[in-house]
Motif scaffolding. Structure first.
Motif, PDB file in Angstrom:
ATOM      1  N   SER A 100      19.699  34.693  45.947  1.00  0.00           N
ATOM      2  CA  SER A 100      20.250  33.907  44.840  1.00  0.00           C
ATOM      3  C   SER A 100      20.387  34.839  43.641  1.00  0.00           C
ATOM      4  CB  SER A 100      19.342  32.729  44.486  1.00  0.00           C
ATOM      5  OG  SER A 100      19.328  31.769  45.523  1.00  0.00           O
ATOM      6  N   ALA A 101      21.566  34.906  43.084  1.00  0.00           N
ATOM      7  CA  ALA A 101      21.806  35.801  41.954  1.00  0.00           C
ATOM      8  C   ALA A 101      22.810  35.168  41.007  1.00  0.00           C
ATOM      9  CB  ALA A 101      22.328  37.152  42.434  1.00  0.00           C
ATOM     10  N   THR A 102      22.608  35.416  39.724  1.00  0.00           N
ATOM     11  CA  THR A 102      23.559  34.989  38.699  1.00  0.00           C
ATOM     12  C   THR A 102      24.040  36.230  37.971  1.00  0.00           C
ATOM     13  OG1 THR A 102      22.411  32.882  38.406  1.00  0.00           O
ATOM     14  CG2 THR A 102      23.933  33.561  36.665  1.00  0.00           C
ATOM     15  N   MET A 103      25.321  36.486  38.075  1.00  0.00           N
ATOM     16  CA  MET A 103      25.900  37.700  37.503  1.00  0.00           C
ATOM     17  C   MET A 103      27.082  37.340  36.612  1.00  0.00           C
ATOM     18  SD  MET A 103      27.427  41.050  39.513  1.00  0.00           S
ATOM     19  CE  MET A 103      25.823  41.807  39.793  1.00  0.00           C
ATOM     20  N   LEU A 104      27.104  37.912  35.425  1.00  0.00           N
ATOM     21  CA  LEU A 104      28.258  37.773  34.539  1.00  0.00           C
ATOM     22  C   LEU A 104      29.273  38.831  34.945  1.00  0.00           C
ATOM     23  CD1 LEU A 104      29.701  36.631  32.036  1.00  0.00           C
ATOM     24  CD2 LEU A 104      28.489  38.345  30.683  1.00  0.00           C
ATOM     25  N   ILE A 105      30.384  38.376  35.490  1.00  0.00           N
ATOM     26  CA  ILE A 105      31.379  39.306  36.012  1.00  0.00           C
ATOM     27  C   ILE A 105      32.762  38.708  35.815  1.00  0.00           C
ATOM     28  CG2 ILE A 105      31.290  38.375  38.365  1.00  0.00           C
ATOM     29  CD1 ILE A 105      31.510  41.271  39.351  1.00  0.00           C
ATOM     30  N   GLY A 106      33.715  39.527  35.480  1.00  0.00           N
ATOM     31  CA  GLY A 106      35.077  39.054  35.297  1.00  0.00           C
ATOM     32  C   GLY A 106      35.822  38.978  36.617  1.00  0.00           C
ATOM     33  N   THR A 107      36.614  37.939  36.793  1.00  0.00           N
ATOM     34  CA  THR A 107      37.418  37.804  38.008  1.00  0.00           C
ATOM     35  C   THR A 107      38.384  38.982  38.099  1.00  0.00           C
ATOM     36  OG1 THR A 107      37.302  35.398  37.768  1.00  0.00           O
ATOM     37  CG2 THR A 107      38.976  36.277  39.268  1.00  0.00           C
ATOM     38  N   PRO A 108      38.250  39.834  39.112  1.00  0.00           N
ATOM     39  CA  PRO A 108      39.093  41.036  39.171  1.00  0.00           C
ATOM     40  C   PRO A 108      40.588  40.759  39.107  1.00  0.00           C
ATOM     41  CG  PRO A 108      37.282  41.231  40.718  1.00  0.00           C
ATOM     42  CD  PRO A 108      37.224  39.830  40.179  1.00  0.00           C
ATOM     43  N   ALA A 109      41.044  39.663  39.706  1.00  0.00           N
ATOM     44  CA  ALA A 109      42.476  39.357  39.675  1.00  0.00           C
ATOM     45  C   ALA A 109      42.983  39.173  38.252  1.00  0.00           C
ATOM     46  CB  ALA A 109      42.760  38.100  40.500  1.00  0.00           C
ATOM     47  N   LEU A 110      42.088  38.860  37.329  1.00  0.00           N
ATOM     48  CA  LEU A 110      42.444  38.781  35.912  1.00  0.00           C
ATOM     49  C   LEU A 110      42.126  40.084  35.192  1.00  0.00           C
ATOM     50  CD1 LEU A 110      41.164  35.220  34.886  1.00  0.00           C
ATOM     51  CD2 LEU A 110      43.537  35.977  34.905  1.00  0.00           C
ATOM     52  N   TRP A 111      40.877  40.494  35.262  1.00  0.00           N
ATOM     53  CA  TRP A 111      40.404  41.587  34.415  1.00  0.00           C
ATOM     54  C   TRP A 111      40.971  42.938  34.822  1.00  0.00           C
ATOM     55  CZ3 TRP A 111      36.969  41.158  30.178  1.00  0.00           C
ATOM     56  CH2 TRP A 111      36.570  39.852  29.897  1.00  0.00           C
ATOM     57  N   TRP A 112      41.282  43.127  36.084  1.00  0.00           N
ATOM     58  CA  TRP A 112      41.807  44.424  36.492  1.00  0.00           C
ATOM     59  C   TRP A 112      43.252  44.634  36.053  1.00  0.00           C
ATOM     60  CZ3 TRP A 112      39.575  45.462  42.094  1.00  0.00           C
ATOM     61  CH2 TRP A 112      38.183  45.587  41.984  1.00  0.00           C
ATOM     62  N   VAL A 121      42.680  31.956  41.517  1.00  0.00           N
ATOM     63  CA  VAL A 121      41.796  30.849  41.892  1.00  0.00           C
ATOM     64  C   VAL A 121      40.954  31.229  43.106  1.00  0.00           C
ATOM     65  CG1 VAL A 121      41.722  28.478  42.736  1.00  0.00           C
ATOM     66  CG2 VAL A 121      43.295  29.093  40.891  1.00  0.00           C
ATOM     67  N   ALA A 122      41.581  31.838  44.110  1.00  0.00           N
ATOM     68  CA  ALA A 122      40.852  32.237  45.315  1.00  0.00           C
ATOM     69  C   ALA A 122      39.788  33.281  44.984  1.00  0.00           C
ATOM     70  CB  ALA A 122      41.827  32.779  46.357  1.00  0.00           C
ATOM     71  N   ASN A 123      40.127  34.215  44.116  1.00  0.00           N
ATOM     72  CA  ASN A 123      39.178  35.248  43.705  1.00  0.00           C
ATOM     73  C   ASN A 123      37.984  34.637  42.982  1.00  0.00           C
ATOM     74  OD1 ASN A 123      39.550  38.410  41.854  1.00  0.00           O
ATOM     75  ND2 ASN A 123      37.974  37.696  43.240  1.00  0.00           N
ATOM     76  N   SER A 135      24.373  39.602  53.663  1.00  0.00           N
ATOM     77  CA  SER A 135      25.673  40.224  53.925  1.00  0.00           C
ATOM     78  C   SER A 135      26.730  39.719  52.952  1.00  0.00           C
ATOM     79  CB  SER A 135      26.103  39.946  55.368  1.00  0.00           C
ATOM     80  OG  SER A 135      26.211  38.542  55.602  1.00  0.00           O
ATOM     81  N   ARG A 136      26.672  38.433  52.603  1.00  0.00           N
ATOM     82  CA  ARG A 136      27.630  37.896  51.624  1.00  0.00           C
ATOM     83  C   ARG A 136      27.373  38.507  50.251  1.00  0.00           C
ATOM     84  NH1 ARG A 136      30.727  33.203  50.479  1.00  0.00           N
ATOM     85  NH2 ARG A 136      31.760  33.656  48.499  1.00  0.00           N
ATOM     86  N   TRP A 137      26.122  38.677  49.898  1.00  0.00           N
ATOM     87  CA  TRP A 137      25.777  39.310  48.624  1.00  0.00           C
ATOM     88  C   TRP A 137      26.352  40.717  48.546  1.00  0.00           C
ATOM     89  CZ3 TRP A 137      24.669  39.406  43.782  1.00  0.00           C
ATOM     90  CH2 TRP A 137      23.975  40.463  43.198  1.00  0.00           C
ATOM     91  N   GLN A 138      26.221  41.477  49.604  1.00  0.00           N
ATOM     92  CA  GLN A 138      26.775  42.825  49.613  1.00  0.00           C
ATOM     93  C   GLN A 138      28.302  42.796  49.539  1.00  0.00           C
ATOM     94  OE1 GLN A 138      24.999  45.571  49.318  1.00  0.00           O
ATOM     95  NE2 GLN A 138      23.095  44.368  49.330  1.00  0.00           N
ATOM     96  N   ALA A 139      28.904  41.794  50.172  1.00  0.00           N
ATOM     97  CA  ALA A 139      30.365  41.680  50.147  1.00  0.00           C
ATOM     98  C   ALA A 139      30.885  41.294  48.768  1.00  0.00           C
ATOM     99  CB  ALA A 139      30.822  40.653  51.184  1.00  0.00           C
ATOM    100  N   GLU A 140      30.042  40.655  47.958  1.00  0.00           N
ATOM    101  CA  GLU A 140      30.451  40.278  46.605  1.00  0.00           C
ATOM    102  C   GLU A 140      30.532  41.484  45.678  1.00  0.00           C
ATOM    103  OE1 GLU A 140      31.322  37.374  45.467  1.00  0.00           O
ATOM    104  OE2 GLU A 140      30.537  35.858  46.840  1.00  0.00           O
ATOM    105  N   LEU A 141      29.790  42.520  45.981  1.00  0.00           N
ATOM    106  CA  LEU A 141      29.689  43.679  45.088  1.00  0.00           C
ATOM    107  C   LEU A 141      30.752  44.698  45.476  1.00  0.00           C
ATOM    108  CD1 LEU A 141      25.793  43.951  45.058  1.00  0.00           C
ATOM    109  CD2 LEU A 141      27.287  42.653  43.511  1.00  0.00           C
ATOM    110  N   TRP A 142      31.920  44.585  44.883  1.00  0.00           N
ATOM    111  CA  TRP A 142      33.068  45.377  45.291  1.00  0.00           C
ATOM    112  C   TRP A 142      32.983  46.833  44.844  1.00  0.00           C
ATOM    113  CZ3 TRP A 142      37.952  41.829  44.274  1.00  0.00           C
ATOM    114  CH2 TRP A 142      37.846  40.695  45.084  1.00  0.00           C
TER     115      TRP A 142
END
Length: 349
Positions: free
Chosen positions: A215-227, A319-321, A337-344
């Motif tokens: 369980s993790a809470t991370m402040l992160i910008g949606t890459p499809a927007l921020w990139w 939206v999907a991102n 594994s999902r946690w690792q997949a979240e960290l691009w």
């Protein structure tokens, strides 16, 4: 997003909306003056009366400063923006000296709106502190009498000294070599959300369908927007200077006001949530770009249809991102594994 920053972002965005409505109101009043034939009676142009939306912007920016002092950057930026809007409006109305007209007719009332009203609004956010006898540093400056002037002098003097102490603390809150906060970031990483902020992490939770969950809470910008921030900023600057597009100019000013001042104090501790006010202006900039992709209303059906398809696909991607990132935005239990997949990116770890 981060702590107080969401309230700061709301007040800044609301003040920005007031500035834009004020621009429209000024042009509407000048249009009436032009239609009635008295817009050129003075070489400076007409007086524009009480500009309630500009007053509202000043109040909101004062409240923003009550949340965080970084709101002062927006007082300066939006104040200059309104002056530029006024100059352009007076020029478009045929005023002989639009710059002088803006300075003579608009700057002084603007100072009242953004500075005087802003200060009053800022002080109003301290009402509980003023009304308390036990608040921190409330009596640093002794009250010498019971008359209103003496009481005000003591209260404001105490607030000034307390604010000085707060400023000194934050000015000395620098990053020492080898002692960086693990999630500290610098402003050049904010536009593309290269270094997010991890608020919470628990590696031994349950509820994800496996024996061991994260369980993790991370402040992160949606890459499809921020990139897309840097290409959007570059396009906005080009539209601003090459095409004199006031819409992009307003958005670029708001965006850069949330970014550039932080480069002046790079040795102090900074975090990604400082970029929260930038988010709304990033979305507005992307919206302007999508409007151009969509095409003008007078464009042909094929052009508009193609533009609509591109816009719809991009919005769907965003939206999907966001949905993909939702578990680490909300602290939901997920598999390792999902946690690792979240960290691009490596910088997200």
């Amino acid at each position: 997003m981060g702590m107080l920053d969401i309230f700061l972002a709301f007040l800044i965005l609301a003040s920005f909306a007031c500035v834009l409505v004020d621009r429209d109101q000024v042009r509407s009043r000048l249009a009436v003056a032009t239609a009635e034939g008295w817009v050129t009676e003075s070489k400076y142009g007409p007086r524009l009366g009480v500009r309630w939306w500009r007053l509202g912007a000043g109040v909101l920016l004062g409240l923003a400063c009550g949340v965080k002092w970084s709101g002062m950057y927006y007082i300066a930026a939006f104040g200059l923006l309104t002056v530029m809007f006024d100059v352009a409006a007076r020029r478009a109305a045929g005023v002989r000296h639009p710059w002088r007209g803006a300075i003579v007719r608009d700057v002084l009332p603007g100072l009242w709106a953004f500075v005087v009203l802003g200060v009053v609004a800022y002080l109003s956010t301290w009402w509980a502190w003023f009304g308390s006898e036990t608040a921190i540093d409330r009596t640093l400056v002794a009250t010498t009498g019971t008359d209103p002037l003496s009481v005000a002098r003591g209260a404001l003097g105490s607030l000034f000294q307390y604010s000085t102490h707060v400023l000194d603390f934050h000015a000395s809150l620098v990053t020492k070599p080898g002692q960086q906060h693990p999630w500290e970031s610098k402003p050049w990483t904010w536009p593309m959300s290269l270094r997010p902020m991890l608020y919470y992490y628990e590696g031994g939770t349950t509820g994800c369908g496996e024996a061991r969950c994260v369980s993790a809470t991370m402040l992160i910008g949606t890459p499809a927007l921020w990139w897309l921030s840097l290409p959007v900023l570059a396009w906005g600057l080009w539209r601003m200077f090459a095409r004199l597009d006031w819409r992009y100019a307003a958005v670029v000013v708001g965006y850069l006001t949330g970014l550039l001042p932080w480069f002046a104090t790079l040795d102090r501790q900074m975090y990604f949530f400082y970029a929260t006010p930038m988010a709304a202006f990033l979305v507005l900039g992307i919206t302007l770009c999508l409007g151009q992709v969509l095409g003008a209303a007078r464009a042909g059906a094929e052009r508009r249809g193609t533009g609509l398809l591109v816009v719809a696909l991009y919005v769907g991607l965003v939206v999907a991102n966001f949905v993909w990132l939702w578990p680490i935005l909300n602290g939901d239990p997920i598999t390792e594994s999902r946690w690792q997949a979240e960290l691009w990116l490596p910088s997200w770890r």
